[in-house]
Design an enzyme around this catalytic site. Structure first.
Site, short mmCIF file in Angstrom:
data_model
loop_
_atom_site.label_atom_id
_atom_site.label_comp_id
_atom_site.label_asym_id
_atom_site.label_seq_id
_atom_site.Cartn_x
_atom_site.Cartn_y
_atom_site.Cartn_z
CE LYS A 10 -3.37 2.41 2.97
NZ LYS A 10 -4.32 2.77 1.91
CG ASN A 192 9.36 6.56 -0.92
OD1 ASN A 192 9.01 5.83 -1.85
ND2 ASN A 192 9.54 7.87 -1.08
NE ARG A 193 5.54 -0.10 3.53
CZ ARG A 193 4.68 0.01 2.52
NH1 ARG A 193 4.45 1.20 1.97
NH2 ARG A 193 4.04 -1.04 2.06
CG LEU A 194 11.28 7.31 4.37
CD1 LEU A 194 12.02 8.43 3.65
CD2 LEU A 194 12.24 6.59 5.33
CG HIS A 195 5.45 4.69 7.97
ND1 HIS A 195 4.72 4.84 6.81
CD2 HIS A 195 5.85 3.40 8.00
CE1 HIS A 195 4.67 3.68 6.16
NE2 HIS A 195 5.36 2.79 6.87
#
Length: 214
Positions: A10, A192-195
């Site tokens: 996602k 980019n999963r840099l939450h």
């Protein structure tokens, strides 16, 4: 045979969580988020939360319960005090709550100590419940082994006869807990999963805010 889920991916990109735009009080941020979820009707039950306890066998155990109220002191839910969760809390009151709202790409984790609500608060809430739920609290020895579904149904039928035309009192073993937080973590999905992960910890009467690596 392995059942791979590698392709469930996602892209998180709906919101951001920046320190200069959020309050210093985590309860205020929680209130903002839950009201947004409620207003946008993103889930059927906005008050659904996961409660994790340390079980009597030393293993952590999680289950979904319903948040019934909250204020700037803590979060309240109700249960059978003799249930597995009730007995676990009696032995170790350190618990963790988590909320997940997938359409907003948000989750909140809360660590704290669970303490019983007053008998007056528990009774007032019990009396506000539907009659069927009140009877269910009497019928079920929550977490106990029972012989069959029919056993439970028969017990309910007997209670319906016993309390026919009468008010149903709150069982002595049933009531509320209030979780008093010492830590909050607010998670906002980002590309980019840099939450974004904003962590609040209690220092005296104030809250300290930090950003955690995703």
């Amino acid at each position: 045979m392995k059942n791979k889920l590698h392709d469930y991916r996602k892209l998180y990109q709906k919101h951001e969580l920046l320190e200069e735009e959020i309050p210093n009080d985590p309860f205020e941020l929680f209130h903002i988020w839950i009201r947004e979820i409620e207003t946008n009707k993103e889930v059927d039950e906005v008050n659904t939360m996961n409660l994790s306890t340390v079980g009597l066998d030393g293993f952590p155990m999680s289950r979904v319960v319903l948040l019934k109220e909250y204020d700037d002191e803590g979060f309240v839910f109700y249960t059978n005090y003799e249930s597995e969760k009730g007995r676990s809390i009696a032995k170790n009151p350190k618990v963790c709550l988590s909320f997940f709202w997938p359409r907003s790409e948000r989750q909140v984790m809360v660590k704290g100590l669970a303490q019983k609500t007053s008998e007056e608060e528990s009774t007032a809430y019990f009396q506000s419940r539907p009659r069927g739920s009140q009877l269910g609290a009497w019928a079920s020895r929550q977490s106990a082994v029972i012989p069959s579904r029919e056993y439970l149904q028969k017990k309910l039928e007997l209670l319906e006869q016993e309390f026919d035309g009468k008010d149903i009192p709150k069982p002595v073993y049933w009531g509320g807990y209030k979780v008093i937080p010492s830590e909050f973590e607010f998670w906002q999905g980002r590309p980019n999963r840099l939450h974004d992960r904003i962590y609040y910890s209690k220092e005296g009467e104030a809250w300290k805010m930090d950003r955690l690596a995703p």
